[in-house]
Scaffold this motif. Structure first.
Motif: not given
Length: 407
Positions: A59-79
């Motif tokens: 039920d949580s929020r999903v964020f979408v990036y113009a990126s690959n999976g490494h970008g998803a990794w970085e998003a999690a870490l950066a935040n």
């Protein structure tokens, strides 16, 4: 050199990403670009965000990036992870190590929970380390659900149980890049704080989109860190009422249309039905390798049957066999594209992807191509692997007929 015959037919794309893109998904992208605040496009985008949450089982929020999976990794870490913060990484292969390495590049302190290339991580060892962290220095556990290099799937829910048993406040981050849409994953039920994925595997969409599903606890923690994270920033995307800020810039329109079609296909099949299909296909590949490997020339990398991935199979070859030669011949001469061995398995293993838009005949055709390639390369395999795969699939799909034939 690749066979130049123009009447060769379609390529059997059996890499563990990118996976096959359905014709319906390709057709969905075949349209002009539109105004980035076009009302129809905004409605499609909102429906994709909502339905991605259904796939993550959250039920949580999903964020979408113009990126690959490494970008998803970085998003999690950066935040969530600041300079000097300690993160714990249970080791399962190349991608668990790579996520940890990215955290280190961003200034985190990284501690690995030792593991090997053939087994899932051990939740007891994770709990032991968490209990020893009495000052709660560990800010997050970075856990890979399926490591694409080793084809090992680990128990994410067990990490949450370990955290809860210790009453440890660390966040649980899960990489589901190679598992989402192929095997059961329940973000909310399993107590996952952040889940990261990409478009190009089980979701049957071209490479280029990355997803982070973020629990309210993680989102609140991101607000409190004071970290500046620019493009990856969750609060900035959440707090703005402008549609433009959903993507922090121009949206990847054609990939969103593709994703919409792919999600429609996934829900038409049904998540549970898709999981069962992936299980059947994986079992068939495992059966084939089991027969081929009776000579001792090949074996499954994942040694525990319960830990074998449904999306990809890593196959080790014996000393003296060049897996890259086999893989290249299969691709260039037979149009069967296989994954190569990563890290210490380079030249010592190949991988068969069986995720996303794929069915029984596609797997059987690919296995036939692999058997031809092994014969051409002089690999001493036992014949009958394809027959074993047929029997496995028939027993799963047509159990009554299979029992009657056996009798």
């Amino acid at each position: 050199m690749r066979n130049s015959n123009p009447l060769r037919g379609r390529n059997f794309l059996m890499t563990p990403g990118p996976s096959n893109v359905p014709d319906r998904v390709l057709a969905a992208m075949h349209r002009p670009a539109v105004d980035l605040v076009d009302s129809d496009f905004m409605a499609v985008t909102d429906s994709c965000f909502a339905d991605l949450a259904r796939v993550f089982r959250t039920d949580s929020r999903v964020f979408v990036y113009a990126s690959n999976g490494h970008g998803a990794w970085e998003a999690a870490l950066a935040n969530l992870i600041g300079e000097g913060d300690l993160v714990l990484v249970p080791f399962t292969g190349v991608f668990s190590a790579a996520w940890g390495a990215l955290a280190r590049d961003l200034g985190a302190e990284v501690e690995k929970v030792a593991g090997d290339w053939r087994r899932a991580f051990d939740p007891d060892r994770i709990e032991e380390r968490l209990r020893a962290d009495r000052d709660h220095r560990i800010k997050a556990v970075l856990a890979v659900h399926t490591d694409t290099a080793t084809s090992v799937t680990s128990d994410i829910a067990a990490v949450r149980r370990a955290l809860d048993a210790c009453r440890h406040p660390a966040l649980l981050m899960a990489d589901v890049v190679a598992s989402l849409g192929t095997v059961d994953f329940r973000m909310d039920d399993w107590g996952v704080d952040v889940a990261v994925a990409g478009s190009q595997k089980g979701l049957m969409t071209p490479p280029g989109l990355a997803f982070t599903a973020v629990s309210p606890r993680a989102l609140e923690r991101s607000r409190a860190t004071g970290i500046r994270r620019g493009y990856w920033d969750w609060p900035r995307r959440v707090d703005s009422e402008e549609f433009y800020m959903k993507f922090f810039g121009t949206p990847p329109e054609h990939l969103i249309w593709a994703l919409r079609e792919a999600l429609d296909m996934l829900f038409e099949e049904g998540l549970e039905t898709a999981f069962a299909r992936h299980r059947r296909l994986a079992d068939a590949v495992h059966a084939a390798v089991g027969v081929w490997g009776e000579t001792g020339a090949l074996e499954l990398n994942a040694v525990a049957p319960a830990e074998r991935a449904t999306s990809v199979t890593t196959i080790r070859v014996a000393k003296g066999i060049d897996s890259n030669r086999l893989r290249i011949l299969a691709r260039e001469e037979l149009d069967v594209s296989l994954g190569y061995g990563l890290g210490p398995l380079d030249g010592k293993a190949f991988r068969i992807g069986h995720m996303g838009w794929i069915n029984e005949p596609m797997v059987l055709g690919a296995l036939g191509g692999v058997e031809m390639a092994m014969q051409a390369c002089g690999v001493p395999y036992r014949k009958g692997g394809v027959t074993a795969a047929v029997d496995t699939l028939a027993a799963a799909r047509f159990p009554e007929a299979s029992r009657a034939n056996a009798a």
